[in-house]
Motif scaffolding. Structure first.
Motif, PDB file in Angstrom:
ATOM      1  N   PRO A 240     -29.004  -2.387 -45.251  1.00 12.72           N
ATOM      2  CA  PRO A 240     -29.370  -1.422 -45.620  1.00 12.72           C
ATOM      3  C   PRO A 240     -30.543  -1.508 -45.972  1.00 12.72           C
ATOM      4  CG  PRO A 240     -27.794  -2.853 -47.175  1.00 12.72           C
ATOM      5  CD  PRO A 240     -28.359  -3.442 -45.817  1.00 12.72           C
TER       6      PRO A 240
ATOM      7  N   GLU B 260     -26.848   9.754 -49.974  1.00  9.92           N
ATOM      8  CA  GLU B 260     -25.374   8.584 -49.674  1.00  9.92           C
ATOM      9  C   GLU B 260     -25.950   7.309 -50.656  1.00  9.92           C
ATOM     10  OE1 GLU B 260     -27.735  10.480 -47.742  1.00  9.92           O
ATOM     11  OE2 GLU B 260     -29.297   9.144 -46.896  1.00  9.92           O
ATOM     12  N   LEU B 261     -26.780   7.887 -51.498  1.00 12.52           N
ATOM     13  CA  LEU B 261     -26.971   7.168 -52.438  1.00 12.52           C
ATOM     14  C   LEU B 261     -26.473   6.721 -53.863  1.00 12.52           C
ATOM     15  CD1 LEU B 261     -28.836   3.880 -52.821  1.00 12.52           C
ATOM     16  CD2 LEU B 261     -30.698   6.003 -53.961  1.00 12.52           C
TER      17      LEU B 261
ATOM     18  N   PHE C 135     -24.379   5.037 -57.167  1.00 11.68           N
ATOM     19  CA  PHE C 135     -24.867   2.999 -56.966  1.00 11.68           C
ATOM     20  C   PHE C 135     -25.978   3.254 -57.688  1.00 11.68           C
ATOM     21  CE2 PHE C 135     -23.998   3.936 -52.367  1.00 11.68           C
ATOM     22  CZ  PHE C 135     -22.918   2.957 -51.753  1.00 11.68           C
TER      23      PHE C 135
ATOM     24  N   ILE D  98     -29.374  -2.865 -54.875  1.00 10.82           N
ATOM     25  CA  ILE D  98     -28.349  -1.806 -54.649  1.00 10.82           C
ATOM     26  C   ILE D  98     -26.841  -2.242 -55.236  1.00 10.82           C
ATOM     27  CG2 ILE D  98     -29.606  -0.251 -53.707  1.00 10.82           C
ATOM     28  CD1 ILE D  98     -27.158  -0.763 -51.175  1.00 10.82           C
TER      29      ILE D  98
ATOM     30  N   SER E   8     -22.359  -1.767 -56.364  1.00 15.93           N
ATOM     31  CA  SER E   8     -21.509  -0.727 -56.590  1.00 15.93           C
ATOM     32  C   SER E   8     -20.399  -0.987 -56.585  1.00 15.93           C
ATOM     33  CB  SER E   8     -20.829   0.405 -55.033  1.00 15.93           C
ATOM     34  OG  SER E   8     -20.750  -0.777 -53.745  1.00 15.93           O
TER      35      SER E   8
ATOM     36  N   VAL F 182     -31.801  -4.651 -50.138  1.00 16.05           N
ATOM     37  CA  VAL F 182     -32.313  -3.503 -49.452  1.00 16.05           C
ATOM     38  C   VAL F 182     -33.378  -3.794 -49.032  1.00 16.05           C
ATOM     39  CG1 VAL F 182     -30.907  -1.884 -50.100  1.00 16.05           C
ATOM     40  CG2 VAL F 182     -32.721  -1.980 -50.871  1.00 16.05           C
TER      41      VAL F 182
ATOM     42  N   ALA G 290     -32.550   6.919 -48.116  1.00 18.72           N
ATOM     43  CA  ALA G 290     -31.500   5.887 -47.847  1.00 18.72           C
ATOM     44  C   ALA G 290     -30.706   5.689 -46.752  1.00 18.72           C
ATOM     45  CB  ALA G 290     -30.565   5.498 -48.755  1.00 18.72           C
TER      46      ALA G 290
ATOM     47  N   LEU H 231     -26.976   3.398 -45.973  1.00 14.68           N
ATOM     48  CA  LEU H 231     -26.316   2.400 -46.307  1.00 14.68           C
ATOM     49  C   LEU H 231     -25.457   1.478 -45.399  1.00 14.68           C
ATOM     50  CD1 LEU H 231     -26.841   3.550 -49.408  1.00 14.68           C
ATOM     51  CD2 LEU H 231     -28.372   2.269 -48.979  1.00 14.68           C
ATOM     52  N   GLU H 232     -25.329   1.744 -44.251  1.00 12.14           N
ATOM     53  CA  GLU H 232     -24.900   1.684 -43.075  1.00 12.14           C
ATOM     54  C   GLU H 232     -25.180   0.438 -42.044  1.00 12.14           C
ATOM     55  OE1 GLU H 232     -21.089   1.345 -43.968  1.00 12.14           O
ATOM     56  OE2 GLU H 232     -21.661   3.005 -45.541  1.00 12.14           O
TER      57      GLU H 232
END
Length: 447
Positions: free
Chosen positions: A34, A357-358, A361, A380, A382, A394, A444, A446-447
């Motif tokens: 990410p 998308e963030l 987090f 990050i 979660s 990240v 961001a 993230l996937e």
């Protein structure tokens, strides 16, 4: 009590990759790591230590420099020539290249747009009643904006609300923030030195565990009346004359940056800088004891040989209160931890609108993996349905390409009135030069 992050315990790499394929990177065949995209927002600072917004609709950010000035950055990223205020003459001057003292925190009153009140945290010169040999007084002062210029403060308006004698130059803490309850929260370190021992440290238990002093604590005070600090009646030790009523939570080594989640929960996230082995993030509760110097991270701390943890230790403090483990902790270089660093920098739960998308987090980081080169990191985290926190590093995307780390020292985070996040960085080890830069997080993956 929250469960520990899975990154906190060194485990075989193969097992780690299998267990966390959906969210972790770095194992063959897994998705790319990410990343966060950052953009240079403002530059030319001398070791920027804190950043806050007055939330007055102006779009301005106020950046503190460790050497004593507060600089204003307008909404376009231009730094105003004249500082908002400079308290350098009231401070102890940094005495060596890596010095943790100075101007460390700023907070604006929730009604700043109406009352013009703001607060600074700095290392003031010793006073007549400061114990001989102590480094400074940690001071929290209130100021007013100038009546005829919104970009200048009135230096003569200073009212010192709290002075705490501080034995050594390190572990000052420095965070100021208003909570959702309207009270002012203050983070102060354990007084410095190592192991929470030595001059100015309570024998046997250390300052972090001693509720009769204010070092190694998060404090909470009521500043409803201008120039006056009182103790809220629901502070945990308000009714105990043997303890300090200002204490909100304790057992900290050096709380370096905390923030409140603005989602309505008001949860208080705090990074606490470790010593020899581990860095930690805590979710702070009223009256909570977060372990220092009995524990570092979730490991039993050995003050006689800090690099070798004890096999067992007490799980309560001197008063029988339970020690609360961090929700995330990670190791120093060579520890085998998936995340590594030397000095945690607490951040924010992202609640802005620029990067959907963030959302939700917790964004935080680490100062550097090394003293010899600027090597800060971004992380990050979660929370899953079992209340366990998962944290991951990240990579960084910017105009000049992508790299795993910042290639700068990460000093602090900031948040603007829209909930967007900023990084405060420097190429310099200490408060010299003008290599300090502020970056905005603008994207961001993230996937």
């Amino acid at each position: 009590m929250k469960k520990n992050s899975l990154i906190s315990r060194p485990i075989p790499l193969l097992c780690f990759c299998i267990a966390l394929i959906p969210i972790m990177a770095g194992c063959d065949g897994n998705p790319a790591p990410p990343s966060l995209e950052i953009q240079l927002f403002a530059r030319g600072f001398t070791h920027p230590t804190a950043c806050d917004s007055p939330r007055d609709g102006s779009g301005r950010l106020f950046v503190t420099e460790q050497t004593g000035a507060v600089r204003i950055v307008d909404g376009s990223g231009d730094v105003l020539k004249e500082p908002f205020i400079d308290v350098g003459e009231q401070m102890v001057k940094p005495s060596f290249a890596y010095d943790e003292s100075g101007l460390l925190g700023i907070a604006f009153h929730p009604d700043y747009a109406v009352n013009g009140r703001f607060f600074l945290f700095y290392n003031a010169l010793p006073m007549t009643d400061t114990p001989e040999g102590y480094h400074s007084n940690v001071r929290i002062s209130e100021f007013l904006v100038s009546s005829d210029d919104p970009n200048r403060a009135d230096p003569a308006s200073e009212r010192a609300l709290l002075d705490v004698p501080h034995p050594q130059s390190n572990h000052n803490g420095g965070q100021l923030a208003f909570g959702p309850d309207g009270y002012l929260y203050i983070g102060i370190g354990d007084g410095g030195n190592a192991n929470d021992v030595g001059e100015g440290h309570t024998p046997d238990i250390g300052n972090g565990q001693d509720t009769t002093n204010l070092l190694g604590k998060i404090l909470r005070i009521d500043v409803a009346e201008p120039g006056v600090a009182t103790i809220p009646a629901d502070n945990p030790f308000f009714a105990d004359p043997q303890k300090k009523g200002e204490i909100y939570a304790y057992g900290f080594r050096n709380p370096w940056r905390f923030s409140f989640d603005t989602d309505g929960s008001g949860r208080l996230f705090c990074g606490d800088v470790g010593q020899s082995l581990y860095e930690e993030i805590n979710i702070v509760e009223t009256g909570g004891n977060y372990g220092w110097n009995i524990k570092e991270g979730s490991i039993c701390f050995n003050k006689n040989r800090a690099s070798v943890p004890l096999s067992e230790c007490a799980d309560t403090g001197a008063d029988g209160d339970p020690l609360l483990d961090p929700v995330i902790y990670y190791g120093h270089p060579g520890s085998g931890s998936m995340l590594v660093g030397r000095s945690v920098v607490g951040g924010y739960v992202y609640r802005g609108s620029l990067i959907p998308e963030l959302q939700g987090f917790y964004v935080f980081g680490d100062w550097s993996t090394s003293f010899s080169k600027s090597d800060g990191s971004l992380f990050i985290a979660s929370e899953d349905v079992s209340d366990t926190w998962q944290a991951r590093e990240v990579s960084v995307q910017r105009d000049n390409g992508q790299g795993r780390r910042l290639n700068r020292f990460l000093l602090s985070f900031g948040e603007d009135e829209d909930g967007e996040l900023y990084l405060l960085t420097s190429k310099s080890l200490g408060p010299i030069g003008s290599s300090g830069e502020v970056y905005k997080i603008i994207g961001a993956i993230l996937e």
